[in-house]
Design an enzyme around this catalytic site. Structure first.
Site, short mmCIF file in Angstrom:
data_model
loop_
_atom_site.label_atom_id
_atom_site.label_comp_id
_atom_site.label_asym_id
_atom_site.label_seq_id
_atom_site.Cartn_x
_atom_site.Cartn_y
_atom_site.Cartn_z
N GLU A 1 13.26 2.98 -0.03
CA GLU A 1 12.55 4.13 0.57
C GLU A 1 13.22 4.55 1.90
O GLU A 1 13.56 3.69 2.72
CB GLU A 1 11.11 3.69 0.86
CG GLU A 1 10.24 4.75 1.51
CD GLU A 1 8.86 4.19 1.94
OE1 GLU A 1 8.76 2.99 2.27
OE2 GLU A 1 7.90 4.97 1.93
N LYS B 1 5.87 10.97 -2.71
CA LYS B 1 4.98 9.81 -2.56
C LYS B 1 3.53 10.28 -2.45
O LYS B 1 3.20 11.14 -1.60
CB LYS B 1 5.40 9.05 -1.31
CG LYS B 1 4.63 7.78 -1.02
CD LYS B 1 5.21 7.12 0.24
CE LYS B 1 4.54 5.81 0.60
NZ LYS B 1 5.16 5.20 1.80
N CYS C 1 6.66 2.52 -2.31
CA CYS C 1 6.13 1.61 -1.30
C CYS C 1 4.61 1.49 -1.34
O CYS C 1 4.06 0.86 -2.23
CB CYS C 1 6.66 2.04 0.08
SG CYS C 1 6.59 0.66 1.27
N1 LIG Z 1 6.34 2.39 3.92
C1 LIG Z 1 5.18 2.00 3.45
O1 LIG Z 1 4.59 2.63 2.59
C2 LIG Z 1 4.62 0.74 4.05
C3 LIG Z 1 3.51 0.13 3.25
C4 LIG Z 1 2.93 -1.08 3.91
O2 LIG Z 1 3.33 -1.45 5.01
C5 LIG Z 1 1.87 -1.83 3.23
O3 LIG Z 1 1.37 -1.36 2.20
O4 LIG Z 1 1.51 -2.91 3.71
#
Ligand SMILES: NC(=O)CCC(=O)C(=O)O
Length: 257
Positions: free
Chosen positions: A40, A111, A146
């Site tokens: 990502e 996303k 993510c």
């Molecule tokens: N970049 C993100 O989406 C981080 C997600 C995260 O830190 C978490 O779900 O814990």
């Protein structure tokens, strides 16, 4: 089907331009793979919020150009992780780009679940609205990014749409690494699908990255797992195992809701 996950170091020791060139070189070196996956927001790092405005780009921007050329040179399908997309109306999105082996942009995915509670991408970016799959030559891939990993209903939708591989680029923090590896396996087991979970390495925006990219098979077995530093995982997948697992142990058939 051979997949290579590139766990890129996103430390701010190199400029975004140099990182693009370096990553393109790594993609070109994967010409034996069928599918290459990046993390990502690897150009800036997922937590470098202050850089989002400066490096936001349209879908035919500099990162897309570099990735398209690298995919074509290596003749691979390339899931280019994600970039900060600036849409025509100025809204920013965390958008994944998937290129075919001729370098054509075949699919984009914005996303859906934005991370950051009351700051970061939750306030700076718009949320995607489309559940997205892409048909690769040997399997259908479902796309997620993510924080999406925490929302099993998205993955069930992807499975209902035919996904056999669940591809998840991430910039997941090291302090929640256990959640990253656990949830990646959970999504594989509950959907009886391969999970290709590709995180970044290094530290940016004060957030150490989890690394530990992994490939999980439809039975939940971890086929390969990276360490904490930059690393490339190359794994052979057998998409027929998805149908076989679902036929031999048909939990998806027994759904009630
Ligand atoms: N970049 C993100 O989406 C981080 C997600 C995260 O830190 C978490 O779900 O814990």
């Amino acid at each position: 089907m051979r997949a290579s996950l590139l766990q890129i170091d996103v430390n701010p020791y190199e400029s975004v331009d140099s990182r693009r060139d370096r990553v393109a070189g790594l993609v070109r070196a994967q010409s034996g793979a069928d599918l290459v996956v990046l993390p990502e927001l690897w150009p800036t790092g997922a937590f470098a919020y202050e850089a989002f405005e400066e490096y936001a780009e349209p879908l035919d921007g500099p990162t897309a150009a570099v990735l398209s050329a690298a995919a074509a040179d290596a003749s691979v399908w390339l899931h280019g992780g994600s970039v900060v997309e600036r849409a025509g109306d100025g809204t920013l999105y965390n958008t994944s780009l998937v290129f075919g082996p001729d370098g054509r942009l075949e699919r984009t995915y914005r996303k859906i679940h934005r991370f950051g509670f009351d700051k970061g991408e939750a306030t700076m970016m718009g949320g995607g609205e489309s559940v997205t799959t892409v048909a690769l030559p040997d399997a259908v891939a479902g796309l997620a990014t993510c924080y999406d990993l925490r929302f099993p209903e998205l993955f069930r939708r992807l499975t209902d749409d035919g996904a056999q591989l669940l591809v998840i680029p991430a910039g997941w923090p090291a302090r929640r690494r256990e959640h990253w590896t656990l949830l990646s396996r959970a999504r594989a087991v509950e959907n009886q699908a391969y999970v290709l979970a590709c995180c970044s390495a290094g530290t940016h925006g004060g957030v150490e990255q989890a690394g530990h990219s992994q490939v999980v098979d439809p039975w939940g077995e971890v086929l390969a797992e990276a360490g904490e530093d930059e690393e490339i995982l190359t794994v052979d997948l057998d998409p027929a195992r998805v149908a076989k697992t679902r036929a031999d142990f048909p939990v998806l058939r027994d759904r009630v809701l």
